[in-house]
Design a protein around this motif. Sequence first.
Motif, PDB file in Angstrom:
ATOM      1  N   LEU A  95      -3.667   8.227  -0.992  1.00 15.51           N
ATOM      2  CA  LEU A  95      -2.758   8.917  -0.310  1.00 15.51           C
ATOM      3  C   LEU A  95      -1.829  10.083  -1.209  1.00 15.51           C
ATOM      4  N   SER A  96      -1.446   9.662  -2.562  1.00 14.66           N
ATOM      5  CA  SER A  96      -1.077  10.397  -3.368  1.00 14.66           C
ATOM      6  C   SER A  96      -1.703  11.550  -3.877  1.00 14.66           C
ATOM      7  N   GLN A  97      -3.200  11.260  -4.109  1.00 13.09           N
ATOM      8  CA  GLN A  97      -3.893  12.229  -4.501  1.00 13.09           C
ATOM      9  C   GLN A  97      -4.325  13.126  -3.639  1.00 13.09           C
ATOM     10  N   GLN A  98      -4.319  12.882  -2.215  1.00 13.06           N
ATOM     11  CA  GLN A  98      -4.495  13.729  -1.327  1.00 13.06           C
ATOM     12  C   GLN A  98      -3.327  14.940  -1.141  1.00 13.06           C
ATOM     13  N   ILE A  99      -2.188  14.317  -1.193  1.00 16.27           N
ATOM     14  CA  ILE A  99      -1.029  15.145  -1.167  1.00 16.27           C
ATOM     15  C   ILE A  99      -0.751  16.191  -2.379  1.00 16.27           C
ATOM     16  N   ARG A 107       0.244  26.134  -2.151  1.00  8.92           N
ATOM     17  CA  ARG A 107       0.709  27.495  -1.465  1.00  8.92           C
ATOM     18  C   ARG A 107       2.044  27.537  -0.850  1.00  8.92           C
ATOM     19  N   LEU A 108       2.343  26.424   0.129  1.00  6.74           N
ATOM     20  CA  LEU A 108       3.494  26.482   0.810  1.00  6.74           C
ATOM     21  C   LEU A 108       4.697  26.179   0.004  1.00  6.74           C
ATOM     22  N   VAL A 109       4.493  25.479  -1.101  1.00  9.58           N
ATOM     23  CA  VAL A 109       5.812  25.472  -1.925  1.00  9.58           C
ATOM     24  C   VAL A 109       5.927  26.653  -2.593  1.00  9.58           C
ATOM     25  N   GLU A 110       4.906  27.403  -3.014  1.00  9.15           N
ATOM     26  CA  GLU A 110       5.182  28.628  -3.505  1.00  9.15           C
ATOM     27  C   GLU A 110       5.781  29.751  -2.528  1.00  9.15           C
ATOM     28  N   VAL A 120       9.884  17.912   4.196  1.00  4.07           N
ATOM     29  CA  VAL A 120      10.284  16.901   3.446  1.00  4.07           C
ATOM     30  C   VAL A 120      11.630  16.198   3.882  1.00  4.07           C
ATOM     31  N   THR A 121      12.185  16.674   4.920  1.00  8.81           N
ATOM     32  CA  THR A 121      13.612  16.039   5.491  1.00  8.81           C
ATOM     33  C   THR A 121      13.095  15.177   6.456  1.00  8.81           C
ATOM     34  N   ILE A 122      13.291  13.828   6.456  1.00  2.00           N
ATOM     35  CA  ILE A 122      12.922  13.135   7.352  1.00  2.00           C
ATOM     36  C   ILE A 122      14.035  12.994   8.491  1.00  2.00           C
ATOM     37  N   THR A 123      13.595  13.227   9.638  1.00  2.00           N
ATOM     38  CA  THR A 123      14.035  13.162  10.876  1.00  2.00           C
ATOM     39  C   THR A 123      13.747  12.422  11.919  1.00  2.00           C
ATOM     40  N   SER A 124      14.349  12.404  13.163  1.00  3.93           N
ATOM     41  CA  SER A 124      13.696  11.668  14.330  1.00  3.93           C
ATOM     42  C   SER A 124      12.534  12.497  14.996  1.00  3.93           C
ATOM     43  N   HIS A 125      12.143  13.494  14.615  1.00  2.00           N
ATOM     44  CA  HIS A 125      11.111  14.596  15.109  1.00  2.00           C
ATOM     45  C   HIS A 125      10.118  13.627  15.408  1.00  2.00           C
ATOM     46  N   LEU A 153       5.780   9.437  -1.395  1.00  2.00           N
ATOM     47  CA  LEU A 153       4.911  10.563  -1.032  1.00  2.00           C
ATOM     48  C   LEU A 153       5.351  11.912  -0.850  1.00  2.00           C
ATOM     49  N   ILE A 154       6.658  11.847  -0.135  1.00  2.00           N
ATOM     50  CA  ILE A 154       7.074  13.188   0.112  1.00  2.00           C
ATOM     51  C   ILE A 154       7.641  14.073  -1.004  1.00  2.00           C
ATOM     52  N   GLY A 155       8.151  13.277  -2.273  1.00  2.00           N
ATOM     53  CA  GLY A 155       8.613  13.808  -3.269  1.00  2.00           C
ATOM     54  C   GLY A 155       7.250  14.484  -3.979  1.00  2.00           C
ATOM     55  N   GLN A 156       6.208  14.150  -3.837  1.00  2.00           N
ATOM     56  CA  GLN A 156       5.086  14.801  -4.223  1.00  2.00           C
ATOM     57  C   GLN A 156       4.600  16.079  -3.618  1.00  2.00           C
ATOM     58  N   ILE A 157       5.049  16.341  -2.603  1.00  2.00           N
ATOM     59  CA  ILE A 157       4.929  17.494  -2.040  1.00  2.00           C
ATOM     60  C   ILE A 157       5.347  18.832  -2.844  1.00  2.00           C
TER      61      ILE A 157
END
Length: 180
Positions: A95-99, A107-110, A120-125, A153-157
């Motif tokens: 999972l880590s490697q895939q992320i 690209r989205l981060v940039e 990366v914000t955990i919600t009830s969505h 995992l979220i932190g790795q995005i």
Amino acid sequence: MSAQSAAAPYARQVATSNKSRAAIFNGAKAVIAEVGNYQSNIAQIALRAQVSKATIYNQFADKAEMMECLVESEIIRLTDLALSAGSRQEALYLLSQQICQDEALRRLVETDPLDIAKLVTITSHPTWVLAHQGIAKIFGQDFAACGVILRWLIGQIPSPITEEESLLQSKRLAATLFSQ
């Protein structure tokens, strides 16, 4: 006409639809990896997916719906990948490697930091519910452990780690969470 032969056209239609959807998602990820989400458009995605714009609009109401379905599809893909792992530690590593190696996320981060912040914000969505269900399916129903894994995992995005760091951290995390 037998029930099986009557169902055959429907099965072909579903298979074609699934192939189109996979092509659309692959095309969207490729375009996003090049230009980001906001700079991408349906025409570019259709061209990359080798489908018509009509095919995309037959499956999705608009680009926003397509992108939400893409994220859900990625969660399901990653869950299935992790379930195929030989151990919990290997699942964490995969999972880590895939992320960390996902060019579209890079690209989205940039280009689209506000979207990444929402992502990366955990919600009830429902998408987050799906992500949490996937983590629970892979690693068990321990809510605290699932929360730690999801946050790792979220932190790795926005901040990807190296393959070596991923291996080391996945080993430590598995030893900490699952050594009983």
